[in-house]
Design a protein around this motif. Structure first.
Motif, short mmCIF file in Angstrom:
data_model
loop_
_atom_site.label_atom_id
_atom_site.label_comp_id
_atom_site.label_asym_id
_atom_site.label_seq_id
_atom_site.Cartn_x
_atom_site.Cartn_y
_atom_site.Cartn_z
N MET A 42 49.75 12.50 16.23
CA MET A 42 48.80 12.50 17.35
C MET A 42 47.42 12.97 16.90
SD MET A 42 49.94 11.25 20.19
CE MET A 42 49.17 11.97 21.63
N ALA A 43 47.38 13.99 16.07
CA ALA A 43 46.09 14.48 15.56
C ALA A 43 45.40 13.39 14.74
CB ALA A 43 46.30 15.74 14.71
N ALA A 44 46.16 12.70 13.92
CA ALA A 44 45.58 11.66 13.07
C ALA A 44 45.06 10.49 13.88
CB ALA A 44 46.62 11.19 12.04
N GLY A 49 42.44 5.73 14.95
CA GLY A 49 43.53 4.96 15.52
C GLY A 49 44.32 4.20 14.48
N ARG A 50 43.65 3.74 13.44
CA ARG A 50 44.34 2.96 12.41
C ARG A 50 45.29 3.79 11.56
NH1 ARG A 50 41.34 -2.36 11.16
NH2 ARG A 50 40.15 -2.57 13.07
N ALA A 51 45.25 5.09 11.70
CA ALA A 51 46.23 5.94 11.02
C ALA A 51 47.63 5.65 11.54
CB ALA A 51 45.89 7.42 11.21
N LEU A 52 47.73 4.99 12.68
CA LEU A 52 49.02 4.62 13.24
C LEU A 52 49.85 3.82 12.24
CD1 LEU A 52 50.84 4.61 15.78
CD2 LEU A 52 49.71 2.48 16.45
N ARG A 53 49.22 3.05 11.40
CA ARG A 53 49.95 2.22 10.44
C ARG A 53 50.78 3.05 9.47
NH1 ARG A 53 44.52 1.19 8.77
NH2 ARG A 53 44.03 2.30 6.87
N HIS A 54 50.47 4.33 9.31
CA HIS A 54 51.19 5.19 8.37
C HIS A 54 52.25 6.05 9.06
CE1 HIS A 54 48.30 3.85 5.49
NE2 HIS A 54 47.32 4.33 6.22
N ALA A 68 47.15 6.74 22.43
CA ALA A 68 46.11 7.59 21.81
C ALA A 68 45.41 6.83 20.69
CB ALA A 68 46.74 8.88 21.27
N ALA A 69 46.18 6.10 19.90
CA ALA A 69 45.59 5.32 18.80
C ALA A 69 44.69 4.23 19.34
CB ALA A 69 46.70 4.72 17.94
N GLN A 72 41.35 5.25 20.63
CA GLN A 72 40.37 5.53 19.56
C GLN A 72 39.91 4.23 18.90
OE1 GLN A 72 39.94 5.51 16.01
NE2 GLN A 72 38.05 6.59 16.49
N ASP A 73 40.83 3.28 18.75
CA ASP A 73 40.51 2.02 18.08
C ASP A 73 41.47 0.94 18.59
OD1 ASP A 73 40.15 -0.16 16.39
OD2 ASP A 73 40.25 1.01 14.55
N ALA A 74 40.98 0.06 19.41
CA ALA A 74 41.83 -0.98 20.02
C ALA A 74 42.56 -1.82 18.98
CB ALA A 74 41.00 -1.87 20.93
N GLU A 75 41.96 -2.01 17.83
CA GLU A 75 42.59 -2.81 16.77
C GLU A 75 43.88 -2.18 16.25
OE1 GLU A 75 41.62 -5.88 15.47
OE2 GLU A 75 40.28 -5.89 17.21
#
Length: 93
Positions: A42-44, A49-54, A68-69, A72-75
């Motif tokens: 959640m912090a990342a 938002g693209r930190a979601l990939r990790h 949340a991601a 921050q970044d719709a992509e």
């Protein structure tokens, strides 16, 4: 610099939280067990938002984490788990 830190630091939850709160993209270099930690993820994603990939697949399927991601970044929605990407009500939210 975080990517070159010792493994014990990259695996330390408190340290990693401090790092990702400064730079969400640093999450990439956290050890795998922290990619399953909801607070760290959640912090990342709140900063990048693209930190979601990790994040772990389980957390990429967590509605709140993905929202949340995406806030921050719709992509970053492209990194959501397949079940969320195909969930009509979630996509419309």
């Amino acid at each position: 610099a975080f990517e070159h830190a010792a493994a014990e630091l990259r695996g330390d939850c408190k340290f990693v939280l401090d790092v990702v709160r400064l730079n969400g993209e640093s999450f990439l270099h956290a050890l795998p067990h922290l990619r399953m930690d909801r607070d760290v993820v959640m912090a990342a994603v709140s900063l990048s938002g693209r930190a979601l990939r990790h994040a772990s697949l389980e957390l990429r399927a967590d509605r709140d984490v993905v929202l949340a991601a995406v806030a921050q970044d719709a992509e970053s929605f492209m990194y959501a788990a397949p079940q969320l990407r195909s969930d009509r009500s979630f996509v419309l939210s």
